[in-house]
Design a protein around this motif. Structure first.
Motif, PDB file in Angstrom:
ATOM      1  N   ALA A  63      17.991  -7.155 -23.309  1.00  0.00           N
ATOM      2  CA  ALA A  63      16.687  -8.008 -24.249  1.00  0.00           C
ATOM      3  C   ALA A  63      17.072  -9.315 -24.984  1.00  0.00           C
ATOM      4  O   ALA A  63      16.108 -10.237 -25.096  1.00  0.00           O
ATOM      5  CB  ALA A  63      16.930  -6.896 -25.261  1.00  0.00           C
ATOM      6  N   SER A  64      18.771  -9.570 -25.618  1.00  0.00           N
ATOM      7  CA  SER A  64      18.483 -11.092 -26.262  1.00  0.00           C
ATOM      8  C   SER A  64      19.317 -11.699 -25.385  1.00  0.00           C
ATOM      9  O   SER A  64      20.897 -10.849 -24.910  1.00  0.00           O
ATOM     10  CB  SER A  64      18.657 -10.316 -27.552  1.00  0.00           C
ATOM     11  OG  SER A  64      19.128 -11.339 -28.216  1.00  0.00           O
ATOM     12  N   HIS A  65      19.267 -12.477 -25.514  1.00  0.00           N
ATOM     13  CA  HIS A  65      20.653 -14.322 -25.315  1.00  0.00           C
ATOM     14  C   HIS A  65      21.209 -14.127 -26.168  1.00  0.00           C
ATOM     15  O   HIS A  65      21.752 -15.153 -25.412  1.00  0.00           O
ATOM     16  CB  HIS A  65      20.087 -14.510 -24.638  1.00  0.00           C
ATOM     17  CG  HIS A  65      19.494 -13.997 -23.326  1.00  0.00           C
ATOM     18  ND1 HIS A  65      19.918 -12.939 -22.146  1.00  0.00           N
ATOM     19  CD2 HIS A  65      18.312 -14.179 -22.110  1.00  0.00           C
ATOM     20  CE1 HIS A  65      19.646 -12.602 -21.340  1.00  0.00           C
ATOM     21  NE2 HIS A  65      18.219 -13.379 -21.285  1.00  0.00           N
ATOM     22  N   THR A  66      20.537 -14.232 -27.529  1.00  0.00           N
ATOM     23  CA  THR A  66      21.010 -15.171 -28.390  1.00  0.00           C
ATOM     24  C   THR A  66      22.658 -14.137 -29.282  1.00  0.00           C
ATOM     25  O   THR A  66      23.403 -15.439 -30.342  1.00  0.00           O
ATOM     26  CB  THR A  66      20.094 -15.471 -29.709  1.00  0.00           C
ATOM     27  OG1 THR A  66      20.023 -14.380 -30.299  1.00  0.00           O
ATOM     28  CG2 THR A  66      19.255 -16.308 -28.545  1.00  0.00           C
ATOM     29  N   MET A 100      18.534 -22.989 -32.110  1.00  0.00           N
ATOM     30  CA  MET A 100      18.310 -24.552 -32.611  1.00  0.00           C
ATOM     31  C   MET A 100      18.204 -24.466 -34.174  1.00  0.00           C
ATOM     32  O   MET A 100      19.096 -24.876 -35.234  1.00  0.00           O
ATOM     33  CB  MET A 100      16.757 -24.650 -32.489  1.00  0.00           C
ATOM     34  CG  MET A 100      16.207 -25.242 -31.009  1.00  0.00           C
ATOM     35  SD  MET A 100      14.539 -26.308 -30.971  1.00  0.00           S
ATOM     36  CE  MET A 100      15.592 -27.617 -31.958  1.00  0.00           C
ATOM     37  N   ALA A 101      17.571 -23.169 -34.483  1.00  0.00           N
ATOM     38  CA  ALA A 101      18.071 -22.236 -36.496  1.00  0.00           C
ATOM     39  C   ALA A 101      19.548 -22.402 -36.671  1.00  0.00           C
ATOM     40  O   ALA A 101      20.655 -22.908 -37.986  1.00  0.00           O
ATOM     41  CB  ALA A 101      17.644 -21.419 -36.389  1.00  0.00           C
ATOM     42  N   ALA A 102      20.456 -22.151 -35.784  1.00  0.00           N
ATOM     43  CA  ALA A 102      22.293 -21.561 -35.777  1.00  0.00           C
ATOM     44  C   ALA A 102      22.476 -22.640 -35.974  1.00  0.00           C
ATOM     45  O   ALA A 102      23.533 -22.663 -36.278  1.00  0.00           O
ATOM     46  CB  ALA A 102      22.204 -20.615 -34.581  1.00  0.00           C
ATOM     47  N   TRP A 133      10.606 -18.033 -26.745  1.00  0.00           N
ATOM     48  CA  TRP A 133      10.532 -19.158 -27.783  1.00  0.00           C
ATOM     49  C   TRP A 133      11.372 -18.422 -29.136  1.00  0.00           C
ATOM     50  O   TRP A 133      11.729 -19.497 -29.703  1.00  0.00           O
ATOM     51  CB  TRP A 133       8.863 -19.246 -28.113  1.00  0.00           C
ATOM     52  CG  TRP A 133       8.489 -20.313 -27.236  1.00  0.00           C
ATOM     53  CD1 TRP A 133       7.531 -19.718 -26.122  1.00  0.00           C
ATOM     54  CD2 TRP A 133       8.522 -21.636 -26.674  1.00  0.00           C
ATOM     55  NE1 TRP A 133       7.115 -20.605 -25.181  1.00  0.00           N
ATOM     56  CE2 TRP A 133       8.083 -21.723 -25.700  1.00  0.00           C
ATOM     57  CE3 TRP A 133       9.093 -22.444 -27.445  1.00  0.00           C
ATOM     58  CZ2 TRP A 133       7.461 -23.267 -25.436  1.00  0.00           C
ATOM     59  CZ3 TRP A 133       9.049 -23.757 -26.830  1.00  0.00           C
ATOM     60  CH2 TRP A 133       8.794 -24.287 -25.900  1.00  0.00           C
ATOM     61  N   GLN A 134      11.314 -17.663 -29.101  1.00  0.00           N
ATOM     62  CA  GLN A 134      11.657 -16.823 -30.999  1.00  0.00           C
ATOM     63  C   GLN A 134      13.693 -17.177 -30.398  1.00  0.00           C
ATOM     64  O   GLN A 134      14.235 -17.064 -31.787  1.00  0.00           O
ATOM     65  CB  GLN A 134      11.557 -15.441 -30.476  1.00  0.00           C
ATOM     66  CG  GLN A 134      11.987 -14.816 -31.926  1.00  0.00           C
ATOM     67  CD  GLN A 134      12.414 -13.745 -31.947  1.00  0.00           C
ATOM     68  OE1 GLN A 134      11.706 -12.519 -31.071  1.00  0.00           O
ATOM     69  NE2 GLN A 134      13.466 -12.375 -32.806  1.00  0.00           N
TER      70      GLN A 134
END
Length: 368
Positions: free
Chosen positions: A115-118, A171-173, A164-165
């Motif tokens: 679900a999430s890669h970040t 980038m914000a991190a 994109w999220q």
């Protein structure tokens, strides 16, 4: 706003430049703590997953991460903790290991979470300022490389799944971690910069802005210790002739203005790398720390220029000044004290010859 930002960058750069040995030790020790933290997180995750699904064993990707963590622990135990490394070498080792930590963790995250890669990416990016101290430019470079590498891993391992999220979060991190660098080290670095300013003031002659006697001697000794092979060093003592008459006839304010004008003449005549100091009331010294053997004659030309500029100088109603100059030219590696004795003998010779001249002593011999 921009000036404050660049002032902070300058402060951080000075902070790092003046504490390299301390930071090298701190950075490599903190990387070990990061490895220990990653190990604990992975072990706890495996325990939770095993309690939910007891029959499920760790996949190969977990063993890859453990191998990277174990390799650094062995590296630190057998090598890093036992030797002293330069700051640049430590930087290379620490950032290479951090990059391997990150790549192994990112690969694990890709395979483990659909679900999430970040989350792991964000955690490791934000951890960098907490355990590693370096120039701001280095932070920017390594985090840019990590961001590009993460995109590459996503494309190779799980193409088309990075939203994109997630890109925005990444980038914000990175941006937030750079702000953390300014916040964490900015105030500390500024305090070090204030120490630098205080030291510069304490090393400076207040009237002329030149080095004072103690600072001149310390910097000169350091310069001649680091003199390149195949070069000469030259020490000049410049003593104002009859300066008491300037104060008596024209006043102390004019006398101060004459000394400041003399300091400016010296600054114009010598190089930026040469050390210039006011070591007494009307006595100045110049250390030329390294000059090619064949170029030592240029100092005589400098002395002629100084004597001429003093002769034509006018400060208020005062004019036609002169000084006596003694020069020690060292080809063999003399100490500062030995050069000072030689230059002082040369100065005495100039005074005996009628002042307003220069004398060069080399190996105890005088020639004009």
């Amino acid at each position: 706003m921009f000036s404050d930002f660049f002032n902070r960058l300058d402060s951080i750069d000075y902070f790092v430049s003046t504490k390299k040995e301390l930071l090298a030790e701190k950075n490599r020790a903190m990387l070990l703590q990061l490895g220990n933290g990653l190990t604990i997180v992975v072990v706890l995750y495996l325990l939770v997953r095993f309690s939910i699904d007891p029959g499920r064993l760790p996949e190969l990707r977990f063993w890859v991460l453990f191998a990277v963590l174990l390799a650094y622990r062995i590296e630190y135990k057998c090598w890093l903790s036992k030797i002293l490394l330069s700051f640049n070498t430590t930087r290379l080792i620490v950032l290479l290991n951090y990059y391997l930590f990150f790549m192994a963790s990112a690969y694990l995250e890709m395979r483990e979470f659909d679900a999430s890669h970040t989350p792991i990416f964000i955690a490791l990016i934000l951890a960098l300022p907490a355990f590693y101290t370096d120039y701001f430019q280095v932070y920017f470079l390594i985090e840019t490389v990590i961001g590009i590498s993460y995109f590459a891993i996503c494309h190779l391992v799980s193409p088309g799944t990075l939203s994109w999220q997630a890109c925005f979060e990444m980038m914000a991190a990175i941006m937030f971690s750079l702000v953390m660098v300014l916040a964490i080290f900015g105030n500390q670095a500024e305090s070090v910069t204030e120490e630098k300013v205080f030291k510069e003031k304490s090393d400076t002659d207040l009237l002329t802005g030149l080095k004072n006697k103690i600072a001149f001697q310390d910097e000169s000794k350091e310069a001649i210790r680091n003199k390149p092979l195949g070069t000469a060093s030259m020490l000049l003592i410049l003593d104002f002739d009859n300066f008491k008459l300037v104060n008596d006839n024209y006043g102390h304010q004019t006398g101060d203005d004459v000394l400041k004008a003399f300091a400016n003449i010296l600054i114009r005549e010598f190089r930026v790398v040469d050390i210039i100091g006011r070591v007494g009331g009307d006595e100045f010294m110049v250390m030329v720390p390294s000059i090619p053997f064949e170029s030592t004659g240029l100092i005589a030309d400098r002395c002629k220029n100084i004597l001429h500029e003093l002769n034509v100088l006018k400060v208020g109603k005062a004019h036609s000044f002169s000084c006596s100059i003694g020069i020690a030219c060292d080809y063999k590696g003399m100490t500062f004290e030995e050069m000072y004795k030689l230059a002082d003998d040369a100065l005495y010779e100039s005074k005996e010859r009628g002042k307003a001249t220069y004398t060069i002593y080399s190996s105890g011999k005088a020639d004009e």
